[in-house]
Write a protein that holds these residues in place. Structure first.
Motif, PDB file in Angstrom:
ATOM      1  N   ASN A   1       0.827  -1.206   0.000  1.00  0.00           N
ATOM      2  CA  ASN A   1       0.000   0.000   0.000  1.00  0.00           C
ATOM      3  C   ASN A   1       0.861   1.256   0.000  1.00  0.00           C
ATOM      4  O   ASN A   1       2.000   1.236   0.477  1.00  0.00           O
ATOM      5  CB  ASN A   1      -0.895   0.048   1.238  1.00  0.00           C
ATOM      6  N   SER A   2       0.306   2.342  -0.512  1.00  0.00           N
ATOM      7  CA  SER A   2       0.974   3.637  -0.381  1.00  0.00           C
ATOM      8  C   SER A   2       1.238   3.917   1.095  1.00  0.00           C
ATOM      9  O   SER A   2       0.438   3.542   1.952  1.00  0.00           O
ATOM     10  CB  SER A   2       0.089   4.753  -0.931  1.00  0.00           C
ATOM     11  N   PRO A   3       2.348   4.593   1.408  1.00  0.00           N
ATOM     12  CA  PRO A   3       2.579   4.981   2.809  1.00  0.00           C
ATOM     13  C   PRO A   3       1.621   6.088   3.224  1.00  0.00           C
ATOM     14  O   PRO A   3       0.893   6.643   2.392  1.00  0.00           O
ATOM     15  CB  PRO A   3       4.029   5.472   2.788  1.00  0.00           C
ATOM     16  N   GLU A   4       1.616   6.417   4.515  1.00  0.00           N
ATOM     17  CA  GLU A   4       0.768   7.501   5.024  1.00  0.00           C
ATOM     18  C   GLU A   4       1.204   8.825   4.400  1.00  0.00           C
ATOM     19  O   GLU A   4       2.400   9.113   4.270  1.00  0.00           O
ATOM     20  CB  GLU A   4       0.896   7.589   6.541  1.00  0.00           C
ATOM     21  N   THR A   5       0.228   9.623   3.999  1.00  0.00           N
ATOM     22  CA  THR A   5       0.507  10.921   3.367  1.00  0.00           C
ATOM     23  C   THR A   5      -0.475  11.958   3.910  1.00  0.00           C
ATOM     24  O   THR A   5      -1.387  11.620   4.664  1.00  0.00           O
ATOM     25  CB  THR A   5       0.333  10.827   1.836  1.00  0.00           C
TER      26      THR A   5
END
Length: 593
Positions: free
Chosen positions: A231-235
């Protein structure tokens, strides 16, 4: 989310025709001065849904749904208040007036969302045009994903090389934003160079409730790869603990959301949609959180957790149950669906019809049933000891519930399980935390104790013998609290059980319980329930180590020291009790002689 100006919200129904708005969604037929149709909120053959031009209201005389134009759009389109107002205004070309007293939204967020839309389109084009696309296409076909459902969920392909970087490298702002979104990473071997975060994966766009793309997930084609899903990291626009994959699609394409099925993966959501089961969402690589539950409770009244029936699935379900208990509220029903061992929704729905799977959903266990059956399975319920332990474990969970009516209902269920009255159960629970005084035997009422000096050298020696105070372990407990706050993921069921047996360690035990129930819990969330937050932060900072450090090793070492200390103190207390018993017996014998 911005706030709509109150005057604009109140005046909007006066600026629109409710018949026009509803007719765009439900074909209306004029009957007399009003309009009628079959109700979109429940199944019926004879129209009982009426729209009044004069009152600018709608009413169903079958299911009793009714209200104004904003309420209709909220319910029919499955939108929040602000979203519904924006939808109505957009359809009629009216500019929404927002509350000027509310801080404006960061302009960068809109830029990020626009960029994510462009990235989505890039991945879709790669699935059509990339020389390496065949592996993605073949994988999708082998998993039973049709072209229609792939388009429906906007699936894409991240090629093996850094094609995303090549697509956007001409613009420095884009490169900076792609790094912020976690889609580009710094190359540690080449200063100032970057590479694609997602490579050689089938791509799943992740939408927020409004339909904006806020992140991506990628599935590798090699089943031997250690990390199959990424998954995409936290942004700034994405937090995995607050988002649910498929929620946007469930709200958009399900006319009536009478339940939401919570599954574990992208493919489960897609496979169920493909057979017509659209009321389904998936967590994004994390356990169910309180934020997830709050979001779901605003969408539906029934939340059904779906897990594999093996030990790992039941463990995950138990964590979901523990997270749910403190936040369950009026009108919300929680259930659990366990699939056969080795099956997940994606695999099972391919083996049996969607009708059979829907039957499984309808027969899901209520929370209370799962709670009792799960604890019973861990002990011998046929014995008095087993029932006692059952009572203790269930009563501990009951204390977590803030919804008093539900707590009372579970209390009645507990009484039925152990075949006791409600009054008996309440009495037991009230006394459970009360220290019990244990006497080895009863002393006669007319017995006068002889002078202590007859048996011991001094009063001080005697008092020391019978009291044997337990030395404080506060320094060790404080040390463990600081370590746990720095590294909560070290708490597993075995460690939590050992911590639970420590004397006078309520704060440590509650922290360990929170760490066990919620994976990846943040420092802010774990200390949130405690009034002494500053003290906890001080302990956290005291044990914080900037370099790599084995927090768990130190924690277990401190835990072992406390356990040994308690064991020695308990042995001393037993010895003292025996000595005291002998002394009293000696006194009795002396008096008789």
């Amino acid at each position: 989310m911005p706030f709509v100006n109150a005057d604009f919200k109140d005046d909007l129904p006066n600026c629109v025709d409710i018949v026009d708005i509803i007719n765009r969604r439900v074909p209306l037929k004029k009957v007399g001065k009003d309009y009628k149709a079959c109700c979109p909120f429940h199944h019926e053959k004879t129209p009982s849904f009426s729209v009044s031009v004069e009152k600018q209201m709608y009413k169903c005389f079958g299911c009793d749904e009714g209200g104004g134009v904003i309420n209709f759009v909220m319910k029919f389109d499955n939108l929040g208040l602000v979203e519904a107002i924006e939808t109505i205004s957009g359809e009629l070309g009216i500019s929404v007036v927002y509350d000027e007293n509310v801080k404006s939204v960061d302009s960068r967020l809109a830029r990020y969302r626009n960029l994510m839309q462009r990235v989505r389109q890039f991945y879709i084009q790669q699935l059509k045009q990339s020389p390496a696309k065949d592996k993605a296409v073949n994988y999708a076909k082998n998993r039973g994903i049709s072209g229609k459902i792939a388009k429906y969920f906007e699936l894409g392909f991240a090629p093996p090389s850094s094609n995303l970087l090549s697509e956007f490298e001409q613009n420095d702002q884009n490169i900076a934003d792609l790094k912020t979104m976690g889609l580009l990473c710094d190359d540690q071997y080449r200063s100032g160079q970057y590479y694609d975060f997602f490579k050689d994966r089938l791509m799943f766009p992740i939408h927020n409730a409004k339909g904006n793309i806020i992140a991506f997930g990628g599935r590798t084609f090699d089943n031997n790869t250690k990390v199959k899903y990424l998954n995409s990291p936290e942004t700034p626009i994405f937090s995995k603990s607050k988002e649910l994959y498929g929620l946007y699609h469930a709200r958009k394409y399900s006319r009536s959301i009478d339940y939401i099925l919570v599954v574990e993966g992208y493919m489960d959501v897609i496979a169920l949609h493909q057979v017509g089961i659209s009321q389904v969402v998936a967590t994004l690589g994390t356990a169910t959180t309180i934020e997830h539950l709050n979001i779901l409770s605003r969408v539906t009244n029934t939340i059904i957790f779906c897990f594999d029936g093996d030990n790992a699935g039941k463990k995950a379900a138990w964590r979901a149950l523990n997270v749910t208990l403190p936040v369950i509220k009026t009108g919300i029903t929680v259930k659990f669906l366990f699939l056969p061992d080795g099956e997940d929704p994606d695999s099972l729905v391919k083996k049996e019809s969607s009708k059979v799977f829907v039957t499984r959903i309808e027969n899901a266990q209520p929370l209370s049933q799962f709670l009792f059956s799960h604890i019973k399975a861990e002990l011998d319920f046929s014995t008095i000891e087993g029932k006692t332990l059952f009572l203790e474990k269930v009563s501990t969970l009951l204390r977590k519930i803030n919804y008093k009516i539900y707590q009372q209902q579970l209390l009645e269920g507990l009484a039925g399980e152990v075949n006791q009255s409600i009054e008996q159960i309440k009495y037991i629970l009230e006394r459970q935390d009360t220290p019990v005084q244990i006497n080895t035997f009863d002393i006669p009422k007319n017995y006068e104790e002889p002078p202590i000096s007859d048996f011991y050298d001094s009063d001080d020696n005697y008092k020391a013998l019978i009291s044997a105070p337990i030395k404080s372990s506060n320094s060790l407990i404080d040390q463990m609290i600081g370590l746990l706050l720095n590294y909560p993921s070290m708490i597993d069921e075995t460690v939590e059980l050992r911590v639970r047996k420590i004397n006078d360690a309520d704060v440590l035990q509650n922290l360990a319980n929170s760490a066990l129930l919620q994976e990846d819990i943040t420092l802010e969330d774990i200390i949130k329930p405690f009034p002494q937050k500053q003290q906890l932060l001080d302990l956290y900072n005291k044990k914080k180590v900037l370099k790599n450090y084995d927090y768990k090793d130190e924690f277990l070492d401190a835990l072992l020291k406390i356990e040994k200390k308690q064991k020695n103190e308990n042995a001393l207390l037993i010895t003292n009790e025996i000595e005291y018993t002998k002394s009293l017996q000696a006194r009795k014998g002396k008096l008789k002689s």
